[in-house]
Design a protein around this motif. Structure first.
Motif, mmCIF file in Angstrom:
data_model
loop_
_atom_site.group_PDB
_atom_site.id
_atom_site.type_symbol
_atom_site.label_atom_id
_atom_site.label_comp_id
_atom_site.label_asym_id
_atom_site.label_seq_id
_atom_site.Cartn_x
_atom_site.Cartn_y
_atom_site.Cartn_z
ATOM 1 N N VAL A 94 8.646 47.733 47.697
ATOM 2 C CA VAL A 94 9.480 48.878 48.059
ATOM 3 C C VAL A 94 8.615 50.086 48.386
ATOM 4 C CG1 VAL A 94 11.257 48.005 46.482
ATOM 5 C CG2 VAL A 94 9.751 49.850 45.725
ATOM 6 N N GLY A 95 9.248 51.069 48.992
ATOM 7 C CA GLY A 95 8.647 52.379 49.232
ATOM 8 C C GLY A 95 9.550 53.442 48.641
ATOM 9 N N HIS A 96 9.709 54.537 49.384
ATOM 10 C CA HIS A 96 10.679 55.600 49.121
ATOM 11 C C HIS A 96 10.321 56.533 47.968
ATOM 12 C CE1 HIS A 96 14.478 57.714 49.174
ATOM 13 N NE2 HIS A 96 14.701 57.400 47.913
ATOM 14 N N THR A 97 9.894 56.002 46.841
ATOM 15 C CA THR A 97 9.590 56.844 45.678
ATOM 16 C C THR A 97 8.102 57.165 45.687
ATOM 17 O OG1 THR A 97 11.341 55.743 44.412
ATOM 18 C CG2 THR A 97 9.719 57.035 43.177
ATOM 19 N N PRO A 98 7.727 58.392 46.099
ATOM 20 C CA PRO A 98 6.298 58.699 46.237
ATOM 21 C C PRO A 98 5.580 58.697 44.897
ATOM 22 C CG PRO A 98 7.621 60.679 46.561
ATOM 23 C CD PRO A 98 8.578 59.535 46.478
ATOM 24 N N GLN A 99 4.479 57.974 44.855
ATOM 25 C CA GLN A 99 3.646 57.932 43.660
ATOM 26 C C GLN A 99 2.653 59.082 43.741
ATOM 27 O OE1 GLN A 99 4.540 55.541 41.255
ATOM 28 N NE2 GLN A 99 6.179 55.425 42.773
ATOM 29 N N GLN A 100 2.906 60.114 42.940
ATOM 30 C CA GLN A 100 2.121 61.340 43.033
ATOM 31 C C GLN A 100 0.638 61.095 42.753
ATOM 32 O OE1 GLN A 100 3.681 63.930 44.207
ATOM 33 N NE2 GLN A 100 5.736 63.058 44.010
ATOM 34 N N SER A 101 0.327 60.059 41.996
ATOM 35 C CA SER A 101 -1.055 59.746 41.660
ATOM 36 C C SER A 101 -1.824 59.164 42.837
ATOM 37 C CB SER A 101 -1.090 58.734 40.508
ATOM 38 O OG SER A 101 -0.529 57.493 40.926
ATOM 39 N N GLY A 102 -1.099 58.701 43.861
ATOM 40 C CA GLY A 102 -1.743 58.008 44.964
ATOM 41 C C GLY A 102 -2.041 56.556 44.661
ATOM 42 N N GLU A 103 -1.682 56.112 43.470
ATOM 43 C CA GLU A 103 -1.896 54.721 43.069
ATOM 44 C C GLU A 103 -0.610 53.921 43.254
ATOM 45 O OE1 GLU A 103 -4.796 53.663 42.263
ATOM 46 O OE2 GLU A 103 -5.847 55.549 41.861
ATOM 47 N N ILE A 104 -0.755 52.652 43.602
ATOM 48 C CA ILE A 104 0.396 51.763 43.703
ATOM 49 C C ILE A 104 1.036 51.595 42.331
ATOM 50 C CG2 ILE A 104 1.036 49.341 44.083
ATOM 51 C CD1 ILE A 104 -1.076 49.279 46.291
ATOM 52 N N LEU A 105 2.367 51.592 42.300
ATOM 53 C CA LEU A 105 3.091 51.260 41.074
ATOM 54 C C LEU A 105 3.332 49.757 41.072
ATOM 55 C CD1 LEU A 105 4.710 52.016 38.522
ATOM 56 C CD2 LEU A 105 6.718 52.263 40.009
ATOM 57 N N ASP A 106 2.690 49.050 40.163
ATOM 58 C CA ASP A 106 2.796 47.594 40.101
ATOM 59 C C ASP A 106 3.398 47.188 38.760
ATOM 60 O OD1 ASP A 106 2.550 44.862 40.168
ATOM 61 O OD2 ASP A 106 0.477 44.845 40.857
#
Length: 233
Positions: free
Chosen positions: A175-187
């Protein structure tokens, strides 16, 4: 031999990032590239992003998903009363990439945005599914199959790592849409969010969904360097 499958996160008008990312990944004609939506708005060059994606569709198997920003633009193209909502999402940034100037020449939205771009946006899909993965712009209702997912979930649901649960299919959701402010992928294992906030100083991410290899560049087209090497290696 089957090609690779890549996913690309939210682009938001960052054409230099997209160009560098594609030049690095080098999709082959047999590869599938799933773009997760939000190609336009907020960034500097939505027009060039759409040109690049249309060209890519003529080279490999491109699966463009519909994001909430494209949904808002398509609604505004049908109904001028929806223009204000699109502008609130960054639509004026998109129009500027087509030469629009505030207070300048008065033309309709269809006059500014060329037909090939409108046709491309209208062709974007709600979702995509492989034997192992499912792809949506924003999120999903866990107990519903993809064909029954409401538009609100597909394009507007925010991913919360604390409350997210697997899809009933058992497939990994990308998915996308929810920006990860850390710049890291949310896995989360069962879900991977690759909106790594390119337009606000983060990175545009591409991921080979089978090998989990990752490539990242910033909005200026510079590769990301990390301790121990380049994530684009």
């Amino acid at each position: 031999m089957a090609g690779r499958t890549f996913a690309i996160g939210d682009i938001h008008g960052c054409a230099d990032a997209l160009t560098t990312l594609l030049d690095t990944v080098e999709p082959k004609p047999e590869d599938t590239v799933v773009t997760l939506g939000d190609y336009i708005d907020r960034g500097p060059d939505s027009r060039r992003v759409l040109d690049r994606l249309i060209a890519l569709a003529g080279w490999c198997h491109l699966v463009p998903l519909l994001g909430n920003h494209e949904e808002a633009l398509l609604r505004a193209l049908r109904d001028k009363n929806a223009l204000r909502q699109w502008f609130a999402l960054g639509g004026t940034d998109t129009l500027r990439s087509y030469g629009w100037v505030s207070g300048g020449e008065r033309r309709t939205l269809t006059d500014w945005i060329p037909m090939p771009h409108r046709e491309f946006l209208a062709s974007c899909q709600d979702s995509y599914e492989t034997p192992t993965h499912l792809f949506v712009h924003a999120g999903y209702v866990p107990e519903l199959v993809l064909a029954e997912q409401p538009a609100l979930a597909l394009r507007w649901r925010v991913t919360d790592a604390d409350t997210a649960v697997p899809h009933q299919s058992g497939k990994v959701a990308v998915v996308g849409h929810t920006p990860q402010q850390s710049g890291e992928i949310l896995d989360l294992g069962f879900l991977v969010c690759i909106d790594t906030n390119c337009v606000r100083g983060g990175w545009l991410t591409a991921m080979d969904v089978c090998t989990r290899q990752v490539w990242q560049v910033d909005r200026n087209g510079k590769h990301r360097m990390k301790l121990g090497g380049n994530v684009c290696d």
